[in-house]
Design a protein around this motif. Structure first.
Motif, PDB file in Angstrom:
ATOM      1  N   ASP A  66       0.854  -1.194   0.000  1.00 42.80           N
ATOM      2  CA  ASP A  66       0.000   0.000   0.000  1.00 42.80           C
ATOM      3  C   ASP A  66       0.891   1.245   0.000  1.00 42.80           C
ATOM      4  O   ASP A  66       1.264   1.743   1.056  1.00 42.80           O
ATOM      5  CB  ASP A  66      -0.905  -0.016   1.231  1.00 42.80           C
ATOM      6  CG  ASP A  66      -1.861   1.166   1.278  1.00 42.80           C
ATOM      7  OD1 ASP A  66      -1.830   1.993   0.345  1.00 42.80           O
ATOM      8  OD2 ASP A  66      -2.631   1.262   2.249  1.00 42.80           O
ATOM      9  N   TYR A  97     -10.617   4.713   2.615  1.00 43.74           N
ATOM     10  CA  TYR A  97     -10.522   3.259   2.472  1.00 43.74           C
ATOM     11  C   TYR A  97     -10.099   2.894   1.047  1.00 43.74           C
ATOM     12  O   TYR A  97     -10.611   3.440   0.069  1.00 43.74           O
ATOM     13  CB  TYR A  97     -11.883   2.629   2.784  1.00 43.74           C
ATOM     14  CG  TYR A  97     -11.991   1.171   2.431  1.00 43.74           C
ATOM     15  CD1 TYR A  97     -11.557   0.191   3.307  1.00 43.74           C
ATOM     16  CD2 TYR A  97     -12.547   0.780   1.214  1.00 43.74           C
ATOM     17  CE1 TYR A  97     -11.660  -1.147   2.984  1.00 43.74           C
ATOM     18  CE2 TYR A  97     -12.653  -0.557   0.883  1.00 43.74           C
ATOM     19  CZ  TYR A  97     -12.210  -1.515   1.764  1.00 43.74           C
ATOM     20  OH  TYR A  97     -12.309  -2.840   1.445  1.00 43.74           O
ATOM     21  N   ILE A  98      -9.125   1.990   0.921  1.00 39.16           N
ATOM     22  CA  ILE A  98      -8.677   1.520  -0.392  1.00 39.16           C
ATOM     23  C   ILE A  98      -9.132   0.091  -0.643  1.00 39.16           C
ATOM     24  O   ILE A  98      -9.806  -0.198  -1.628  1.00 39.16           O
ATOM     25  CB  ILE A  98      -7.142   1.625  -0.522  1.00 39.16           C
ATOM     26  CG1 ILE A  98      -6.710   3.096  -0.455  1.00 39.16           C
ATOM     27  CG2 ILE A  98      -6.663   0.979  -1.826  1.00 39.16           C
ATOM     28  CD1 ILE A  98      -5.207   3.300  -0.510  1.00 39.16           C
ATOM     29  N   SER A  99      -8.769  -0.822   0.258  1.00 38.78           N
ATOM     30  CA  SER A  99      -9.142  -2.228   0.098  1.00 38.78           C
ATOM     31  C   SER A  99      -8.939  -2.949   1.419  1.00 38.78           C
ATOM     32  O   SER A  99      -8.402  -2.379   2.372  1.00 38.78           O
ATOM     33  CB  SER A  99      -8.298  -2.897  -1.002  1.00 38.78           C
ATOM     34  OG  SER A  99      -6.929  -2.900  -0.637  1.00 38.78           O
ATOM     35  N   SER A 100      -9.364  -4.195   1.479  1.00 34.66           N
ATOM     36  CA  SER A 100      -9.150  -4.994   2.680  1.00 34.66           C
ATOM     37  C   SER A 100      -8.901  -6.442   2.285  1.00 34.66           C
ATOM     38  O   SER A 100      -9.318  -6.891   1.218  1.00 34.66           O
ATOM     39  CB  SER A 100     -10.360  -4.899   3.627  1.00 34.66           C
ATOM     40  OG  SER A 100     -11.509  -5.394   2.979  1.00 34.66           O
ATOM     41  N   GLU A 101      -8.208  -7.146   3.153  1.00 35.61           N
ATOM     42  CA  GLU A 101      -7.873  -8.540   2.899  1.00 35.61           C
ATOM     43  C   GLU A 101      -7.631  -9.224   4.228  1.00 35.61           C
ATOM     44  O   GLU A 101      -7.358  -8.568   5.234  1.00 35.61           O
ATOM     45  CB  GLU A 101      -6.607  -8.618   2.021  1.00 35.61           C
ATOM     46  CG  GLU A 101      -6.276 -10.007   1.515  1.00 35.61           C
ATOM     47  CD  GLU A 101      -7.387 -10.592   0.678  1.00 35.61           C
ATOM     48  OE1 GLU A 101      -8.122 -11.445   1.238  1.00 35.61           O
ATOM     49  OE2 GLU A 101      -7.534 -10.219  -0.497  1.00 35.61           O
ATOM     50  N   THR A 126     -14.817 -11.279   6.297  1.00 33.81           N
ATOM     51  CA  THR A 126     -14.891 -10.661   4.977  1.00 33.81           C
ATOM     52  C   THR A 126     -15.455  -9.257   5.107  1.00 33.81           C
ATOM     53  O   THR A 126     -16.379  -9.007   5.873  1.00 33.81           O
ATOM     54  CB  THR A 126     -15.789 -11.480   4.033  1.00 33.81           C
ATOM     55  OG1 THR A 126     -17.092 -11.637   4.621  1.00 33.81           O
ATOM     56  CG2 THR A 126     -15.189 -12.858   3.794  1.00 33.81           C
ATOM     57  N   TYR A 127     -14.907  -8.328   4.324  1.00 30.51           N
ATOM     58  CA  TYR A 127     -15.302  -6.925   4.391  1.00 30.51           C
ATOM     59  C   TYR A 127     -16.759  -6.757   3.979  1.00 30.51           C
ATOM     60  O   TYR A 127     -17.219  -7.346   3.011  1.00 30.51           O
ATOM     61  CB  TYR A 127     -14.392  -6.108   3.478  1.00 30.51           C
ATOM     62  CG  TYR A 127     -14.849  -4.684   3.281  1.00 30.51           C
ATOM     63  CD1 TYR A 127     -14.775  -3.760   4.312  1.00 30.51           C
ATOM     64  CD2 TYR A 127     -15.368  -4.264   2.054  1.00 30.51           C
ATOM     65  CE1 TYR A 127     -15.202  -2.455   4.137  1.00 30.51           C
ATOM     66  CE2 TYR A 127     -15.790  -2.965   1.871  1.00 30.51           C
ATOM     67  CZ  TYR A 127     -15.712  -2.064   2.910  1.00 30.51           C
ATOM     68  OH  TYR A 127     -16.132  -0.782   2.729  1.00 30.51           O
ATOM     69  N   ASN A 154      -6.311  -1.533   3.973  1.00 28.76           N
ATOM     70  CA  ASN A 154      -5.412  -0.593   3.297  1.00 28.76           C
ATOM     71  C   ASN A 154      -6.080   0.764   3.177  1.00 28.76           C
ATOM     72  O   ASN A 154      -7.248   0.859   2.776  1.00 28.76           O
ATOM     73  CB  ASN A 154      -5.051  -1.106   1.903  1.00 28.76           C
ATOM     74  CG  ASN A 154      -4.323  -2.441   1.942  1.00 28.76           C
ATOM     75  OD1 ASN A 154      -3.739  -2.798   2.944  1.00 28.76           O
ATOM     76  ND2 ASN A 154      -4.374  -3.167   0.850  1.00 28.76           N
ATOM     77  N   THR A 155      -5.346   1.824   3.521  1.00 24.64           N
ATOM     78  CA  THR A 155      -5.894   3.175   3.493  1.00 24.64           C
ATOM     79  C   THR A 155      -4.885   4.138   2.882  1.00 24.64           C
ATOM     80  O   THR A 155      -3.751   3.767   2.582  1.00 24.64           O
ATOM     81  CB  THR A 155      -6.226   3.664   4.920  1.00 24.64           C
ATOM     82  OG1 THR A 155      -4.998   3.924   5.619  1.00 24.64           O
ATOM     83  CG2 THR A 155      -7.037   2.638   5.688  1.00 24.64           C
TER      84      THR A 155
END
Length: 215
Positions: A66, A97-101, A126-127, A154-155
């Protein structure tokens, strides 16, 4: 007999692939730095005054994963009376907010105080959504005594502070975490907002002046 050996090897190969796939993705911390660590915080049930588990958080900087900002990593252990079916982490805004995992393992580095996750596809979170109130919401299943995978968000945030995380099902328990600095990123800074208002007022005054000259 030879054909039986082939079948046996094939079955072993299938089982091996199944075991590898069940471990999920790996969080590679090569070149990353851990900017903040807050591990082993109690999940306090305000309704029963019980300690329903543990919540840990880390703030990671990794240009490979990120490049925009911090990665916020969370982990939960359920020691409550029931399955955890949801988790909320506060201070997150949709625009940052960008993504999550979620990751079942960490390599090429360490997250101080972390616990080895339960090695199955369940529990995993899960997001779901970023709420209007600034909470990152996840759904999943975390049985009593189980440890969650590493939940990474991820931000583009470059400043963090303490906030709170919430585990919920038939009980609700909260604990202290690291989260985005909502005071900095949640609302426009006063000077910026003031400049916007002043600029708008000046623009309106110029338009009125031109109309008056035209008349």
């Amino acid at each position: 007999m030879k054909s039986m050996n082939i079948v046996f090897v094939a079955v072993l190969g299938t089982l091996a692939l199944s075991m590898v796939s069940s471990t999920g993705q790996v969080l590679d911390l090569t070149g990353a730095t851990v900017e903040g660590s807050l591990s082993g915080q109690t999940l306090f049930d305000s309704g029963t005054s019980a300690n329903d588990g543990i919540i840990s958080s880390w703030v990671v900087k990794s240009s490979a994963i990120d490049p925009s900002g911090y990665i916020f990593v969370y982990q939960l252990k359920n020691e409550g009376p029931d399955e955890v079916t949801g988790a909320n982490f506060n201070n997150f805004g949709l625009s940052q907010y960008i993504s999550s995992e979620s990751y079942s393992n960490v390599v090429n580095g360490s997250l101080s105080g972390s616990i080895t996750p339960t090695v199955t596809l369940n529990p995993n979170f899960t997001y779901d959504t970023i709420t209007g109130g600034g909470a990152a919401t996840f759904n999943g299943g975390l049985n009593t005594g189980a440890v969650s995978w590493f939940i990474a968000i991820n931000t583009d945030i470059t400043s963090f502070t303490t906030g709170y995380g919430l585990a919920q099902d038939n009980f609700q328990a909260h604990g202290e975490i690291y989260a985005p600095n909502f005071a900095v990123y949640g609302v426009p800074e006063p000077p910026s907002a003031l400049m916007l208002l002043v600029g708008t007022a000046c623009f309106y005054a110029i338009l009125r002046g031109r109309r008056a000259l035209g008349n």
